[in-house]
Every structure is written in structure tokens, then in C-alpha cells.
Design a protein around this motif. Sequence first.
Motif, PDB file in Angstrom:
ATOM      1  N   GLY A 197       0.891  -1.161  -0.048  1.00 49.23           N
ATOM      2  CA  GLY A 197      -0.268   0.057   0.043  1.00 49.23           C
ATOM      3  C   GLY A 197       0.723   1.382  -0.065  1.00 49.23           C
ATOM      4  N   MET A 198       1.893   1.222   1.025  1.00 49.49           N
ATOM      5  CA  MET A 198       2.809   2.461   0.803  1.00 49.49           C
ATOM      6  C   MET A 198       3.409   2.736  -0.301  1.00 49.49           C
ATOM      7  SD  MET A 198       5.986   2.937   3.295  1.00 49.49           S
ATOM      8  CE  MET A 198       6.931   1.679   2.791  1.00 49.49           C
ATOM      9  N   GLN A 199       3.988   1.612  -1.189  1.00 52.43           N
ATOM     10  CA  GLN A 199       4.634   1.564  -2.656  1.00 52.43           C
ATOM     11  C   GLN A 199       3.568   2.174  -3.383  1.00 52.43           C
ATOM     12  OE1 GLN A 199       5.782  -2.470  -2.418  1.00 52.43           O
ATOM     13  NE2 GLN A 199       8.010  -1.854  -1.918  1.00 52.43           N
ATOM     14  N   VAL A 200       2.396   1.607  -3.933  1.00 52.80           N
ATOM     15  CA  VAL A 200       1.393   2.112  -4.428  1.00 52.80           C
ATOM     16  C   VAL A 200       1.224   3.582  -4.317  1.00 52.80           C
ATOM     17  CG1 VAL A 200      -0.912   1.836  -5.279  1.00 52.80           C
ATOM     18  CG2 VAL A 200       0.538  -0.238  -5.212  1.00 52.80           C
ATOM     19  N   TRP A 201       0.900   4.147  -3.061  1.00 45.56           N
ATOM     20  CA  TRP A 201       0.488   5.446  -2.748  1.00 45.56           C
ATOM     21  C   TRP A 201       1.844   6.285  -3.074  1.00 45.56           C
ATOM     22  CZ3 TRP A 201      -3.478   8.314  -2.090  1.00 45.56           C
ATOM     23  CH2 TRP A 201      -3.310   9.416  -1.482  1.00 45.56           C
ATOM     24  N   VAL A 202       3.103   6.035  -2.712  1.00 41.60           N
ATOM     25  CA  VAL A 202       4.139   6.869  -2.774  1.00 41.60           C
ATOM     26  C   VAL A 202       4.537   6.989  -4.387  1.00 41.60           C
ATOM     27  CG1 VAL A 202       6.421   7.226  -2.477  1.00 41.60           C
ATOM     28  CG2 VAL A 202       5.080   6.715  -0.665  1.00 41.60           C
ATOM     29  N   THR A 203       4.532   5.733  -5.238  1.00 40.70           N
ATOM     30  CA  THR A 203       4.850   5.861  -6.252  1.00 40.70           C
ATOM     31  C   THR A 203       3.778   6.366  -7.433  1.00 40.70           C
ATOM     32  OG1 THR A 203       6.214   3.916  -5.770  1.00 40.70           O
ATOM     33  CG2 THR A 203       5.554   4.178  -8.194  1.00 40.70           C
ATOM     34  N   PHE A 204       2.464   5.916  -7.260  1.00 42.53           N
ATOM     35  CA  PHE A 204       1.672   6.192  -8.404  1.00 42.53           C
ATOM     36  C   PHE A 204       0.578   7.441  -7.741  1.00 42.53           C
ATOM     37  CE2 PHE A 204       2.504   1.763  -9.117  1.00 42.53           C
ATOM     38  CZ  PHE A 204       3.075   2.327 -10.240  1.00 42.53           C
ATOM     39  N   VAL A 205       0.745   7.910  -6.594  1.00 40.36           N
ATOM     40  CA  VAL A 205      -0.434   8.949  -6.326  1.00 40.36           C
ATOM     41  C   VAL A 205       0.340  10.188  -5.707  1.00 40.36           C
ATOM     42  CG1 VAL A 205      -2.197   9.388  -4.716  1.00 40.36           C
ATOM     43  CG2 VAL A 205      -2.161   7.433  -5.745  1.00 40.36           C
ATOM     44  N   ALA A 206       1.163  10.011  -4.764  1.00 37.53           N
ATOM     45  CA  ALA A 206       1.753  11.150  -4.055  1.00 37.53           C
ATOM     46  C   ALA A 206       2.866  11.827  -4.916  1.00 37.53           C
ATOM     47  CB  ALA A 206       2.213  10.728  -2.578  1.00 37.53           C
ATOM     48  N   GLY A 207       3.610  10.886  -5.475  1.00 40.17           N
ATOM     49  CA  GLY A 207       4.527  11.531  -6.309  1.00 40.17           C
ATOM     50  C   GLY A 207       4.212  12.194  -7.604  1.00 40.17           C
ATOM     51  N   PHE A 208       3.060  11.917  -8.171  1.00 39.28           N
ATOM     52  CA  PHE A 208       2.606  12.352  -9.448  1.00 39.28           C
ATOM     53  C   PHE A 208       1.696  13.669  -9.077  1.00 39.28           C
ATOM     54  CE2 PHE A 208       2.685   8.203 -11.457  1.00 39.28           C
ATOM     55  CZ  PHE A 208       3.769   8.568 -12.423  1.00 39.28           C
ATOM     56  N   VAL A 209       1.204  13.735  -7.962  1.00 33.93           N
ATOM     57  CA  VAL A 209       0.482  14.958  -7.475  1.00 33.93           C
ATOM     58  C   VAL A 209       1.401  16.054  -7.105  1.00 33.93           C
ATOM     59  CG1 VAL A 209      -1.122  15.926  -5.590  1.00 33.93           C
ATOM     60  CG2 VAL A 209      -1.722  13.638  -6.783  1.00 33.93           C
ATOM     61  N   MET A 210       2.335  15.511  -6.460  1.00 37.40           N
ATOM     62  CA  MET A 210       3.405  16.511  -5.832  1.00 37.40           C
ATOM     63  C   MET A 210       3.850  17.161  -7.036  1.00 37.40           C
ATOM     64  SD  MET A 210       4.544  15.229  -2.149  1.00 37.40           S
ATOM     65  CE  MET A 210       5.418  13.809  -2.713  1.00 37.40           C
ATOM     66  N   SER A 211       4.512  16.235  -7.894  1.00 37.20           N
ATOM     67  CA  SER A 211       5.471  16.784  -9.076  1.00 37.20           C
ATOM     68  C   SER A 211       4.531  17.841 -10.243  1.00 37.20           C
ATOM     69  CB  SER A 211       5.841  15.559  -9.775  1.00 37.20           C
ATOM     70  OG  SER A 211       4.860  15.066 -10.414  1.00 37.20           O
ATOM     71  N   ARG A 212       3.252  17.711  -9.914  1.00 35.46           N
ATOM     72  CA  ARG A 212       2.442  18.548 -10.971  1.00 35.46           C
ATOM     73  C   ARG A 212       2.133  19.851 -10.306  1.00 35.46           C
ATOM     74  NH1 ARG A 212       2.432  13.846 -13.119  1.00 35.46           N
ATOM     75  NH2 ARG A 212       1.892  13.348 -15.174  1.00 35.46           N
TER      76      ARG A 212
END
Length: 195
Positions: free
Chosen positions: A34-49
Amino acid sequence: MKGPVPLQDSMASDTEPSNTIKLLHLLFLSTSWGMQVWVTFVAGFVMSRHLPRHTFSSIQSQLFPYYFHISSTCAFLNLTLFAMSHPSERLGEEHTAQIIIFLTCIAACVLNSAWLGRVTAEAAAELQRLESGHGPGGEPGSSESRRRLRAAHPGYRQLARRFALHHGLSSLCNLLCMACNGLSLHRLAAQLAAL
């Protein structure tokens, strides 16, 4: 009158892990996944944009050491729990494959935790220092000013390449860990009798 219980059947019941071991194994595996999916596919994309690049980089440099250490710990504990409930003298092909998956996950997590995460953060901090003196970094996403800086300063270009290499290797290790955890979850799901 029933005959003696076959040795293989009695060995299987002797090695059945307790419900506590099963719960801990599932807890560590699902936490890591769950942590890997969240950090990789949700938090990372949202923060980078939506965040300025330097803010995003600062958050990652603080967040990723925890992320890598928690992933490493969960992978190690999963291997430990699995090994405790599957003695080596009774390992089948499927169990050996699962141990290899756990070891691969641990190796990738530790590589990220001990080396790649640190050198990527150091390269990002150097890029940030250089960019701060020349303008780029306060905007989300890509920037024309970074392209001009890359063209004007060979040192910046070389540093950007080093960052890209280490970041790419770190991302590859992260994806490898996710694949390992996905395979482990698939194995567990295949063994469920019911939900």
C-alpha cells in the motif's frame, strides 16, 4: 479402522503457521504494498504537478529515507515470518521461489535505503543549489530556464545526468520491490479459500 496418517500429511499440519504469524505476514506485506502504490503512483505524481520543483525535491529527500527503511523492514520481517513457518528441510519449489522473491525485495529495498536514495538526494540538493542562483526550480513541472541552464553550464548538464541515472536506478529498485510484493500478494490470494 483407519490406517496410519501418511507422514506427508502430518508434516503439513505440524508446519501450519499460527493465525498470529499469518496476520503479521499479511500486515507487513499489505503495509509495504500500500505504501509503495501510494508513494509511487499517487503522491509522487500529485506533488510533481502541483508543487514547485525545489519544494517537491525537499519533501522527497525527507520522506524517502523513511519510505525505504520501512520497505526494507517489512521485506525482512516477511522473509523472517515465512522462513519461521517453512523449515528448510521441507521446502518445495514454490516455497523456494517465494524466498527468492523476498530476498530480491530485501536486496532492492536495502540498495535504495543504503545507497541509491542517499546519492539521488545529494545530487538533487546540488542541482537545487545551482538552480537557486540561476532562477529555475520555483515552478512545477519542466522548465525552459532549466534547458537554458543545461546548455550554458556543462557542470549542470553533468550533474543533471548523474541525478537522472541514480533516480532511474532508484525507481527501478522501487518497481522491483513492488513487483515482488505483487507476486507475494498473488500467491497469498491464490491460497485463500474465501474472502
